[in-house]
Scaffold this active site. Sequence first.
Site, mmCIF file in Angstrom:
data_model
loop_
_atom_site.group_PDB
_atom_site.id
_atom_site.type_symbol
_atom_site.label_atom_id
_atom_site.label_comp_id
_atom_site.label_asym_id
_atom_site.label_seq_id
_atom_site.Cartn_x
_atom_site.Cartn_y
_atom_site.Cartn_z
ATOM 1 N N ASP A 5 60.735 56.888 53.779
ATOM 2 C CA ASP A 5 60.047 56.699 52.502
ATOM 3 C C ASP A 5 60.998 56.190 51.418
ATOM 4 O OD1 ASP A 5 57.651 57.486 53.552
ATOM 5 O OD2 ASP A 5 57.813 59.570 52.875
ATOM 6 N N CYS A 6 62.232 56.705 51.442
ATOM 7 C CA CYS A 6 63.187 56.292 50.406
ATOM 8 C C CYS A 6 64.009 55.067 50.807
ATOM 9 C CB CYS A 6 64.103 57.449 50.026
ATOM 10 S SG CYS A 6 64.834 58.306 51.421
ATOM 11 N N TYR A 7 64.029 54.773 52.111
ATOM 12 C CA TYR A 7 64.700 53.565 52.611
ATOM 13 C C TYR A 7 63.711 52.827 53.521
ATOM 14 C CZ TYR A 7 69.130 55.582 51.012
ATOM 15 O OH TYR A 7 70.144 56.111 50.254
#
Length: 500
Positions: free
Chosen positions: A130-132
């Site tokens: 989700d963050c990468y």
Amino acid sequence: MVEKSVHEINKKIEDGSVNVVTAEEMVGIVENLGVEGAAREVDVVTTGTFGAMCSSGLMLNLGHSEPPIKIQKLWFNNVEAYSGLAAVDAYLGAAQISDTRGIQYGGAHVIEDLLRGKELDVHATSYGTDCYPRKVLDTRITLDDLNEAVLLNPRNAYQKYAAATNSSKRILNTYMGELLPNFGNVTYSGAGVLSPLSNDPDYETIGMGTRIFMGGAQGYIIGNGTQHSPSSSFGTLMLKGNLKEMSSDYLRAASFAGYGTTLYMGIGIPIPILNEKIAASTAVRDEDIFTDILDYAVGSRDKPVIKQVNYAELRSGSIELEGKNTPTSSLSSFKNARKIANELKEWVKHGKFFVSMPVEKLSREGSAKSMKQTQAVPLVKDVMADFIVTIKKNQTVQDAAKKIWENSFNHLAVVSDTGELVGILTAWDISKAVAENIFDSVESVMTKKVLTCAPNEPVDLAARRLDRYGVSAMPVIDTQRKVLGIITSDNISKLLARRY
């Protein structure tokens, strides 16, 4: 009695009154002035070495992409780097070889290309989070595009190194270079009189935090290197330096035929002369530094020692070995080692480099352990067929054909009247002889140059020999060349099946 401090020496460097010489020059100074006189006269002795240092690599940070990626797999010019760190941190080993070009190009070449300002292809993959969210990245970079490019070398600047020779009948390609058959040459590495650790064998001034010359820039020792073995005078260093400040004059990639890639590194260490003991140590000569010549024909960790020699003998260009004059050659560059020692001398002399004492000294005792292996190494005697059909060399081809037919065996060991192995005969050899109407003695059609192995030899070495020469079987013989059995590719296949 002479006693100085690093602070006093650095004050002399600062005001330009420092007396600095190379380790090569120090030998003559001690001979002329004596140890006490030399200790009073000289403030700093510079050392240098330039050689293949496989255990080297680059710690780097690429910066974050848009959208960001948590790199799982990473390649520079098709050479894989380790990326099991934070999202865009990676470590590129000098000895890592190219996925496409093999041992002709590797991590060392990528590092040199970066230093020379060349642009690199970068390919990265990820599983996505989700963050990468990004899963694939392709771009091109230069050294200037990296946030950090720190040369972080786990094992450099060996105190000395064992020399190499080859007793076998074929050329060996090794990390010690090309070794000619029948003790045809000796190769060695190390700077001898200029070797940093040989000039401070008790590690009085060399240790964690020592400022050094590294690849043409200032770097640091961060501790002892891996496989540090001070008890046998095989000390090593772990080093770090900023690649962006280095020079390609002192950092070069190389590929050793049949072995792989490596990085030639230039390392120089200044030794502050604090007392007479250190002064005496820095007067070491090539004649004082001894090493062993090992036989690389033995494919084992513990290779037999053929002879002990000193660096003066090695650097002379030839030594006596096995009753003949044998050429010697260095894999490291003494010319560059001397250049490094002299350049470091100029840095110190002109106030561009200050000496430092270690915050923690290197260990003076201990040696590297061998790998713990929980599975026994299978030997040839464990898997060989101890039933082997033999035939005398003066028997006929018809006799050989009958033996193969009766025993359902494809290989016959040909022996002399006293039982020594003299050749090998296969079903194919017999078929060829029959097709050509040759029905003479076995000796006329057998293969006389026979590949053999010993019963206590590791199976891995026997398998490599079978593969190298494209044969399917080898007789197993004792030291008197008496046939004990035979090992075949089928024996090895069954062993692998049991393993996996």
